[in-house]
Design a protein around this motif. Structure first.
Motif, PDB file in Angstrom:
ATOM      1  N   ASP A 195       0.815  -1.225   0.000  1.00  0.00           N
ATOM      2  CA  ASP A 195       0.000   0.000   0.000  1.00  0.00           C
ATOM      3  C   ASP A 195       0.844   1.269   0.000  1.00  0.00           C
ATOM      4  OD1 ASP A 195      -2.341  -1.469  -0.077  1.00  0.00           O
ATOM      5  OD2 ASP A 195      -2.644  -1.395   2.100  1.00  0.00           O
ATOM      6  N   LEU A 196       2.065   1.194   0.547  1.00  0.00           N
ATOM      7  CA  LEU A 196       2.926   2.383   0.556  1.00  0.00           C
ATOM      8  C   LEU A 196       3.445   2.698  -0.841  1.00  0.00           C
ATOM      9  CD1 LEU A 196       4.853   1.883   3.903  1.00  0.00           C
ATOM     10  CD2 LEU A 196       2.796   3.251   3.452  1.00  0.00           C
ATOM     11  N   TYR A 197       3.667   1.682  -1.667  1.00  0.00           N
ATOM     12  CA  TYR A 197       4.047   1.927  -3.068  1.00  0.00           C
ATOM     13  C   TYR A 197       2.903   2.646  -3.786  1.00  0.00           C
ATOM     14  CZ  TYR A 197       8.108  -1.180  -2.767  1.00  0.00           C
ATOM     15  OH  TYR A 197       9.310  -1.762  -2.448  1.00  0.00           O
ATOM     16  N   ALA A 198       1.692   2.140  -3.601  1.00  0.00           N
ATOM     17  CA  ALA A 198       0.531   2.732  -4.261  1.00  0.00           C
ATOM     18  C   ALA A 198       0.302   4.162  -3.794  1.00  0.00           C
ATOM     19  CB  ALA A 198      -0.708   1.869  -4.003  1.00  0.00           C
ATOM     20  N   LEU A 199       0.412   4.382  -2.485  1.00  0.00           N
ATOM     21  CA  LEU A 199       0.196   5.706  -1.915  1.00  0.00           C
ATOM     22  C   LEU A 199       1.168   6.733  -2.487  1.00  0.00           C
ATOM     23  CD1 LEU A 199      -1.477   7.169   0.320  1.00  0.00           C
ATOM     24  CD2 LEU A 199       0.425   6.700   1.854  1.00  0.00           C
ATOM     25  N   GLU A 200       2.417   6.328  -2.678  1.00  0.00           N
ATOM     26  CA  GLU A 200       3.452   7.236  -3.177  1.00  0.00           C
ATOM     27  C   GLU A 200       3.610   7.163  -4.696  1.00  0.00           C
ATOM     28  OE1 GLU A 200       6.906   6.279  -0.850  1.00  0.00           O
ATOM     29  OE2 GLU A 200       5.831   6.584   1.029  1.00  0.00           O
ATOM     30  N   ALA A 201       2.736   6.404  -5.364  1.00  0.00           N
ATOM     31  CA  ALA A 201       2.795   6.221  -6.824  1.00  0.00           C
ATOM     32  C   ALA A 201       4.195   5.786  -7.261  1.00  0.00           C
ATOM     33  CB  ALA A 201       2.350   7.479  -7.557  1.00  0.00           C
ATOM     34  N   GLU A 202       4.782   4.910  -6.459  1.00  0.00           N
ATOM     35  CA  GLU A 202       6.131   4.402  -6.725  1.00  0.00           C
ATOM     36  C   GLU A 202       6.026   3.045  -7.409  1.00  0.00           C
ATOM     37  OE1 GLU A 202       9.972   3.028  -4.088  1.00  0.00           O
ATOM     38  OE2 GLU A 202       8.649   4.565  -3.270  1.00  0.00           O
ATOM     39  N   SER A 203       6.877   2.811  -8.391  1.00  0.00           N
ATOM     40  CA  SER A 203       6.899   1.528  -9.088  1.00  0.00           C
ATOM     41  C   SER A 203       7.400   0.432  -8.162  1.00  0.00           C
ATOM     42  CB  SER A 203       7.827   1.591 -10.304  1.00  0.00           C
ATOM     43  OG  SER A 203       7.371   2.544 -11.222  1.00  0.00           O
ATOM     44  N   LEU A 204       6.880  -0.761  -8.359  1.00  0.00           N
ATOM     45  CA  LEU A 204       7.367  -1.910  -7.600  1.00  0.00           C
ATOM     46  C   LEU A 204       8.769  -2.269  -8.083  1.00  0.00           C
ATOM     47  CD1 LEU A 204       4.260  -4.273  -7.499  1.00  0.00           C
ATOM     48  CD2 LEU A 204       5.072  -2.708  -5.733  1.00  0.00           C
ATOM     49  N   PRO A 205       9.554  -2.917  -7.227  1.00  0.00           N
ATOM     50  CA  PRO A 205      10.873  -3.387  -7.663  1.00  0.00           C
ATOM     51  C   PRO A 205      10.727  -4.318  -8.869  1.00  0.00           C
ATOM     52  CG  PRO A 205      10.552  -3.721  -5.305  1.00  0.00           C
ATOM     53  CD  PRO A 205       9.241  -3.289  -5.861  1.00  0.00           C
ATOM     54  N   GLN A 206      11.759  -4.375  -9.696  1.00  0.00           N
ATOM     55  CA  GLN A 206      11.718  -5.195 -10.900  1.00  0.00           C
ATOM     56  C   GLN A 206      12.858  -6.211 -10.893  1.00  0.00           C
ATOM     57  OE1 GLN A 206       9.320  -4.830 -13.491  1.00  0.00           O
ATOM     58  NE2 GLN A 206       8.377  -3.603 -11.870  1.00  0.00           N
ATOM     59  N   GLU A 207      12.545  -7.431 -11.308  1.00  0.00           N
ATOM     60  CA  GLU A 207      13.576  -8.453 -11.441  1.00  0.00           C
ATOM     61  C   GLU A 207      14.626  -7.986 -12.443  1.00  0.00           C
ATOM     62  OE1 GLU A 207      11.814 -12.236 -12.457  1.00  0.00           O
ATOM     63  OE2 GLU A 207      10.286 -11.990 -10.916  1.00  0.00           O
ATOM     64  N   GLY A 208      15.884  -8.315 -12.144  1.00  0.00           N
ATOM     65  CA  GLY A 208      16.972  -7.979 -13.043  1.00  0.00           C
ATOM     66  C   GLY A 208      17.549  -6.595 -12.847  1.00  0.00           C
ATOM     67  N   THR A 209      17.007  -5.836 -11.887  1.00  0.00           N
ATOM     68  CA  THR A 209      17.564  -4.512 -11.606  1.00  0.00           C
ATOM     69  C   THR A 209      18.516  -4.608 -10.427  1.00  0.00           C
ATOM     70  OG1 THR A 209      15.687  -3.911 -10.186  1.00  0.00           O
ATOM     71  CG2 THR A 209      15.545  -3.293 -12.519  1.00  0.00           C
ATOM     72  N   PHE A 210      19.306  -3.559 -10.249  1.00  0.00           N
ATOM     73  CA  PHE A 210      20.329  -3.537  -9.214  1.00  0.00           C
ATOM     74  C   PHE A 210      20.040  -2.402  -8.238  1.00  0.00           C
ATOM     75  CE2 PHE A 210      22.046  -5.481 -12.957  1.00  0.00           C
ATOM     76  CZ  PHE A 210      22.792  -6.545 -12.488  1.00  0.00           C
ATOM     77  N   ASP A 211      20.290  -2.661  -6.953  1.00  0.00           N
ATOM     78  CA  ASP A 211      20.075  -1.666  -5.910  1.00  0.00           C
ATOM     79  C   ASP A 211      21.321  -1.554  -5.042  1.00  0.00           C
ATOM     80  OD1 ASP A 211      17.452  -1.437  -6.777  1.00  0.00           O
ATOM     81  OD2 ASP A 211      16.604  -2.580  -5.115  1.00  0.00           O
ATOM     82  N   VAL A 212      21.589  -0.336  -4.581  1.00  0.00           N
ATOM     83  CA  VAL A 212      22.644  -0.096  -3.607  1.00  0.00           C
ATOM     84  C   VAL A 212      22.017  -0.182  -2.220  1.00  0.00           C
ATOM     85  CG1 VAL A 212      24.312   1.580  -2.711  1.00  0.00           C
ATOM     86  CG2 VAL A 212      23.929   1.402  -5.199  1.00  0.00           C
ATOM     87  N   ILE A 213      22.608  -1.003  -1.366  1.00  0.00           N
ATOM     88  CA  ILE A 213      22.128  -1.131   0.018  1.00  0.00           C
ATOM     89  C   ILE A 213      22.951  -0.189   0.892  1.00  0.00           C
ATOM     90  CG2 ILE A 213      21.733  -2.681   1.966  1.00  0.00           C
ATOM     91  CD1 ILE A 213      20.040  -3.334  -0.536  1.00  0.00           C
ATOM     92  N   LEU A 214      22.236   0.615   1.673  1.00  0.00           N
ATOM     93  CA  LEU A 214      22.869   1.608   2.551  1.00  0.00           C
ATOM     94  C   LEU A 214      22.819   1.145   4.003  1.00  0.00           C
ATOM     95  CD1 LEU A 214      21.080   4.767   1.089  1.00  0.00           C
ATOM     96  CD2 LEU A 214      23.322   3.851   0.426  1.00  0.00           C
ATOM     97  N   ASP A 215      23.777   1.632   4.798  1.00  0.00           N
ATOM     98  CA  ASP A 215      23.718   1.385   6.237  1.00  0.00           C
ATOM     99  C   ASP A 215      22.936   2.513   6.900  1.00  0.00           C
ATOM    100  OD1 ASP A 215      25.477   3.582   6.473  1.00  0.00           O
ATOM    101  OD2 ASP A 215      27.214   2.328   6.901  1.00  0.00           O
ATOM    102  N   SER A 216      22.915   2.540   8.215  1.00  0.00           N
ATOM    103  CA  SER A 216      22.130   3.547   8.940  1.00  0.00           C
ATOM    104  C   SER A 216      22.693   4.960   8.787  1.00  0.00           C
ATOM    105  CB  SER A 216      22.049   3.182  10.423  1.00  0.00           C
ATOM    106  OG  SER A 216      23.351   3.198  10.997  1.00  0.00           O
ATOM    107  N   GLN A 217      23.920   5.071   8.304  1.00  0.00           N
ATOM    108  CA  GLN A 217      24.539   6.387   8.071  1.00  0.00           C
ATOM    109  C   GLN A 217      24.462   6.797   6.599  1.00  0.00           C
ATOM    110  OE1 GLN A 217      25.665   8.033  10.911  1.00  0.00           O
ATOM    111  NE2 GLN A 217      24.670   6.239  11.805  1.00  0.00           N
ATOM    112  N   ASN A 218      23.630   6.083   5.818  1.00  0.00           N
ATOM    113  CA  ASN A 218      23.462   6.327   4.381  1.00  0.00           C
ATOM    114  C   ASN A 218      24.747   6.141   3.589  1.00  0.00           C
ATOM    115  OD1 ASN A 218      20.670   6.726   4.303  1.00  0.00           O
ATOM    116  ND2 ASN A 218      20.928   8.824   5.042  1.00  0.00           N
ATOM    117  N   GLN A 219      25.613   5.261   4.088  1.00  0.00           N
ATOM    118  CA  GLN A 219      26.818   4.897   3.360  1.00  0.00           C
ATOM    119  C   GLN A 219      26.540   3.616   2.570  1.00  0.00           C
ATOM    120  OE1 GLN A 219      29.945   6.650   3.239  1.00  0.00           O
ATOM    121  NE2 GLN A 219      28.402   8.119   3.924  1.00  0.00           N
ATOM    122  N   ALA A 220      27.023   3.559   1.338  1.00  0.00           N
ATOM    123  CA  ALA A 220      26.817   2.390   0.493  1.00  0.00           C
ATOM    124  C   ALA A 220      27.647   1.223   1.008  1.00  0.00           C
ATOM    125  CB  ALA A 220      27.194   2.721  -0.939  1.00  0.00           C
ATOM    126  N   VAL A 221      27.020   0.066   1.141  1.00  0.00           N
ATOM    127  CA  VAL A 221      27.680  -1.111   1.681  1.00  0.00           C
ATOM    128  C   VAL A 221      27.852  -2.191   0.610  1.00  0.00           C
ATOM    129  CG1 VAL A 221      27.493  -2.927   3.413  1.00  0.00           C
ATOM    130  CG2 VAL A 221      26.810  -0.597   3.978  1.00  0.00           C
TER     131      VAL A 221
END
Length: 146
Positions: A50-76
């Motif tokens: 429901d939060l994706y729909a509320l923010e009109a954000e696309s769902l994650p897609q297979e085959g895409t890449f994401d950067v995972i951040l720590d609690s300090q917004n540093q890329a891990v």
């Protein structure tokens, strides 16, 4: 390391990833959960549909890449999304709970932690959580660093 820096480093290995960076941190206990990803124990996550729909954000897609951040917004690390599905909360499988790698990896633990979290996030958005609330289930694999 910034998201751009880790993206540039991985792009030297895999130029096909493009230039668009999607970077995010796990909502609760970001450092603990990121550490589980780094150790290979966490290969899945879940979020409130429901939060994706509320923010009109696309769902994650297979085959895409994401950067995972720590609690300090540093890329891990960088993960590749390998599977995405949407299903009611009360139909999430024990297998998915195990892949999330949290607590004792049981479905009971997963349900307890995620019900509390989803209920709070939906309440903050003016929505109500029910056992039938849809969740977005993602599976991923860590691709960088290896």
């Amino acid at each position: 390391m910034t998201p751009q820096e880790i993206w540039n480093a991985y792009k030297q290995i895999n130029p096909s990833i493009g230039d668009e960076i999607d970077a995010w941190a796990f909502g609760e206990e970001a450092d603990l959960l990121t550490d589980l990803v780094l150790r290979g124990e966490k290969t899945a996550t879940a979020s409130a549909y429901d939060l994706y729909a509320l923010e009109a954000e696309s769902l994650p897609q297979e085959g895409t890449f994401d950067v995972i951040l720590d609690s300090q917004n540093q890329a891990v690390c960088i993960v590749e999304i390998t599977k995405v599905s949407v299903q009611p909360f009360n139909q999430v499988s024990a297998q998915h709970a195990f892949k999330e790698g949290e607590g004792d990896k049981s479905l009971a633990y997963w349900c307890q932690v995620h019900e509390d979290c989803f209920a709070e996030w939906l309440r903050e958005a003016g929505l109500t959580f029910t056992p039938e609330s849809k969740v977005v289930l993602e599976e991923f694999r860590k691709v960088y660093p290896l």
